[in-house]
Design a protein around this motif. Structure first.
Motif, PDB file in Angstrom:
ATOM      1  N   ILE A   1      38.157  60.936  52.175  1.00  0.00           N
ATOM      2  CA  ILE A   1      37.784  61.614  53.413  1.00  0.00           C
ATOM      3  C   ILE A   1      36.508  62.424  53.213  1.00  0.00           C
ATOM      4  CG2 ILE A   1      38.483  63.413  55.044  1.00  0.00           C
ATOM      5  CD1 ILE A   1      41.347  62.486  54.683  1.00  0.00           C
ATOM      6  N   VAL A   2      36.419  63.137  52.070  1.00  0.00           N
ATOM      7  CA  VAL A   2      35.227  63.941  51.788  1.00  0.00           C
ATOM      8  C   VAL A   2      33.992  63.064  51.669  1.00  0.00           C
ATOM      9  CG1 VAL A   2      34.117  65.430  50.089  1.00  0.00           C
ATOM     10  CG2 VAL A   2      36.495  65.811  50.689  1.00  0.00           C
ATOM     11  N   PHE A   3      34.077  62.027  50.829  1.00  0.00           N
ATOM     12  CA  PHE A   3      32.902  61.181  50.621  1.00  0.00           C
ATOM     13  C   PHE A   3      32.556  60.402  51.890  1.00  0.00           C
ATOM     14  CE2 PHE A   3      34.241  61.602  46.091  1.00  0.00           C
ATOM     15  CZ  PHE A   3      33.082  62.229  45.648  1.00  0.00           C
ATOM     16  N   GLY A   4      33.575  60.036  52.670  1.00  0.00           N
ATOM     17  CA  GLY A   4      33.307  59.362  53.931  1.00  0.00           C
ATOM     18  C   GLY A   4      32.548  60.251  54.894  1.00  0.00           C
ATOM     19  N   SER A   5      32.968  61.514  54.987  1.00  0.00           N
ATOM     20  CA  SER A   5      32.274  62.453  55.875  1.00  0.00           C
ATOM     21  C   SER A   5      30.854  62.722  55.379  1.00  0.00           C
ATOM     22  CB  SER A   5      33.055  63.767  55.978  1.00  0.00           C
ATOM     23  OG  SER A   5      33.064  64.468  54.745  1.00  0.00           O
ATOM     24  N   MET A   6      30.667  62.792  54.057  1.00  0.00           N
ATOM     25  CA  MET A   6      29.326  62.982  53.503  1.00  0.00           C
ATOM     26  C   MET A   6      28.425  61.802  53.859  1.00  0.00           C
ATOM     27  SD  MET A   6      30.236  64.552  49.730  1.00  0.00           S
ATOM     28  CE  MET A   6      28.533  64.422  49.186  1.00  0.00           C
ATOM     29  N   LEU A   7      28.956  60.588  53.731  1.00  0.00           N
ATOM     30  CA  LEU A   7      28.173  59.393  54.038  1.00  0.00           C
ATOM     31  C   LEU A   7      27.786  59.366  55.510  1.00  0.00           C
ATOM     32  CD1 LEU A   7      27.003  56.683  53.162  1.00  0.00           C
ATOM     33  CD2 LEU A   7      29.241  55.642  53.597  1.00  0.00           C
TER      34      LEU A   7
ATOM     35  N   THR B   1      47.468  58.732  44.864  1.00  0.00           N
ATOM     36  CA  THR B   1      47.110  58.266  46.203  1.00  0.00           C
ATOM     37  C   THR B   1      46.678  59.428  47.088  1.00  0.00           C
ATOM     38  OG1 THR B   1      48.665  56.417  46.033  1.00  0.00           O
ATOM     39  CG2 THR B   1      47.943  57.047  48.240  1.00  0.00           C
ATOM     40  N   THR B   2      47.393  60.548  46.979  1.00  0.00           N
ATOM     41  CA  THR B   2      47.045  61.730  47.766  1.00  0.00           C
ATOM     42  C   THR B   2      45.672  62.260  47.384  1.00  0.00           C
ATOM     43  OG1 THR B   2      49.350  62.391  48.066  1.00  0.00           O
ATOM     44  CG2 THR B   2      47.691  64.118  48.256  1.00  0.00           C
ATOM     45  N   ILE B   3      45.411  62.364  46.083  1.00  0.00           N
ATOM     46  CA  ILE B   3      44.144  62.922  45.613  1.00  0.00           C
ATOM     47  C   ILE B   3      42.977  62.025  46.005  1.00  0.00           C
ATOM     48  CG2 ILE B   3      42.786  63.492  43.560  1.00  0.00           C
ATOM     49  CD1 ILE B   3      45.441  64.396  42.259  1.00  0.00           C
ATOM     50  N   PHE B   4      43.092  60.720  45.697  1.00  0.00           N
ATOM     51  CA  PHE B   4      41.982  59.816  45.983  1.00  0.00           C
ATOM     52  C   PHE B   4      41.813  59.598  47.489  1.00  0.00           C
ATOM     53  CE2 PHE B   4      42.697  58.503  41.504  1.00  0.00           C
ATOM     54  CZ  PHE B   4      41.411  58.737  41.044  1.00  0.00           C
ATOM     55  N   GLY B   5      42.918  59.632  48.234  1.00  0.00           N
ATOM     56  CA  GLY B   5      42.803  59.525  49.680  1.00  0.00           C
ATOM     57  C   GLY B   5      42.066  60.715  50.269  1.00  0.00           C
ATOM     58  N   SER B   6      42.354  61.911  49.753  1.00  0.00           N
ATOM     59  CA  SER B   6      41.667  63.118  50.223  1.00  0.00           C
ATOM     60  C   SER B   6      40.191  63.078  49.852  1.00  0.00           C
ATOM     61  CB  SER B   6      42.331  64.363  49.631  1.00  0.00           C
ATOM     62  OG  SER B   6      43.688  64.443  50.000  1.00  0.00           O
ATOM     63  N   LEU B   7      39.892  62.610  48.633  1.00  0.00           N
ATOM     64  CA  LEU B   7      38.491  62.497  48.214  1.00  0.00           C
ATOM     65  C   LEU B   7      37.746  61.475  49.066  1.00  0.00           C
ATOM     66  CD1 LEU B   7      38.805  62.618  44.316  1.00  0.00           C
ATOM     67  CD2 LEU B   7      37.847  64.367  45.814  1.00  0.00           C
TER      68      LEU B   7
ATOM     69  N   GLY C   1      39.364  68.700  56.304  1.00  0.00           N
ATOM     70  CA  GLY C   1      40.397  67.667  56.279  1.00  0.00           C
ATOM     71  C   GLY C   1      40.916  67.422  54.879  1.00  0.00           C
ATOM     72  N   PHE C   2      40.011  67.429  53.903  1.00  0.00           N
ATOM     73  CA  PHE C   2      40.397  67.264  52.500  1.00  0.00           C
ATOM     74  C   PHE C   2      41.390  68.349  52.079  1.00  0.00           C
ATOM     75  CE2 PHE C   2      39.534  68.960  48.225  1.00  0.00           C
ATOM     76  CZ  PHE C   2      39.898  67.872  47.436  1.00  0.00           C
ATOM     77  N   ALA C   3      41.054  69.603  52.393  1.00  0.00           N
ATOM     78  CA  ALA C   3      41.908  70.722  51.976  1.00  0.00           C
ATOM     79  C   ALA C   3      43.266  70.672  52.669  1.00  0.00           C
ATOM     80  CB  ALA C   3      41.202  72.045  52.286  1.00  0.00           C
ATOM     81  N   VAL C   4      43.257  70.384  53.976  1.00  0.00           N
ATOM     82  CA  VAL C   4      44.517  70.380  54.737  1.00  0.00           C
ATOM     83  C   VAL C   4      45.425  69.249  54.275  1.00  0.00           C
ATOM     84  CG1 VAL C   4      45.521  70.024  57.022  1.00  0.00           C
ATOM     85  CG2 VAL C   4      43.538  71.508  56.759  1.00  0.00           C
ATOM     86  N   ILE C   5      44.874  68.040  54.168  1.00  0.00           N
ATOM     87  CA  ILE C   5      45.688  66.890  53.778  1.00  0.00           C
ATOM     88  C   ILE C   5      46.203  67.048  52.354  1.00  0.00           C
ATOM     89  CG2 ILE C   5      45.610  64.408  53.295  1.00  0.00           C
ATOM     90  CD1 ILE C   5      43.713  64.129  55.648  1.00  0.00           C
ATOM     91  N   LEU C   6      45.342  67.512  51.453  1.00  0.00           N
ATOM     92  CA  LEU C   6      45.767  67.701  50.062  1.00  0.00           C
ATOM     93  C   LEU C   6      46.880  68.736  49.975  1.00  0.00           C
ATOM     94  CD1 LEU C   6      45.132  66.770  47.166  1.00  0.00           C
ATOM     95  CD2 LEU C   6      43.573  68.716  46.981  1.00  0.00           C
TER      96      LEU C   6
END
Length: 208
Positions: free
Chosen positions: A167-173, A159-165, A26-31
């Motif tokens: 998603i990554v940290f949310g999925s990790m959590l 906003t795009t970068i931090f929003g994508s990040l 999701g991070f890669a696609v959205i970014l």
């Protein structure tokens, strides 16, 4: 002890892995999708010279210097630091010069064969056609370079970068929570099965 009797199922570990991988996908696609869309929001201008640009929204705009750029079929590659170029933005409707200020946020981007850095900010109250001009001081020579103008581009990029990040940290959590909760519950389940029904404080035959 039958592992099938232990609850919850080990398949939850697989679910945790899928959530983790899905976050990165999701991070890669959205970014990628957002950056690809943002590229088209920058109006490119080749300078020295004068070019009319259409600013469709009121608000803050940023002028970027693209030291790596492609305009039409021409590739530009110039020094990362540009010195001496004097810029001006003028309203075609009123002839008034729009004040320029040093970019309030340090914004850098690199995508699609283009790389730029923010140099000036300016604000407009009336959307319309404006003239962007840039020239070197009289008697000073300089290379032909590319400027790009974007509306709230730096903030949109962040906003795009931090929003994508996020998603990554949310999925990790979520993955970590699934693994930890599953491990704890399976450990407790194993202990109960190993202990047997006779040792449960409320089971028949248990002593007090």
């Amino acid at each position: 002890m039958d592992n099938d009797e232990i609850r919850p199922s080990r398949w939850l570990y697989v679910l945790a892995a899928l959530v983790f991988v899905g976050g990165w996908v999701g991070f890669a696609v959205i970014l990628f999708m957002n950056l690809w869309g943002m590229e088209g929001k920058l109006q490119q201008v080749v300078v020295p010279g004068r070019t009319e640009i259409t600013l469709r929204d009121a608000g803050t705009y940023t002028i970027f210097y693209e030291h790596k750029s492609v305009v039409g079929n021409k590739v530009y590659s110039t020094a990362q630091e540009l010195s001496g170029l004097e810029c001006a933005v003028i309203s075609k409707a009123t002839g008034a010069k729009v004040p320029l200020s040093v970019a309030s946020m340090s914004g850098n981007y690199e995508f699609g064969g283009r790389a730029g850095t923010s140099v000036f900010d300016f604000n407009i109250h009336d959307p319309g056609v404006y003239e962007l001009s840039a020239a070197y001081p009289e008697g000073q020579a300089g290379p032909e370079v590319v400027l790009a103008v974007g509306h709230d581009f730096t903030m949109g990029l962040l906003t795009t970068i931090f929003g994508s990040l996020a998603i990554v940290f949310g999925s990790m959590l979520v993955s970590i929570v699934i693994v930890v909760v599953t491990a704890v519950k399976r450990s407790n389940s194993k202990k109960r099965l190993n202990a047997g029904p006779g040792t449960h404080p409320h089971s028949p035959g248990a002593t007090s």
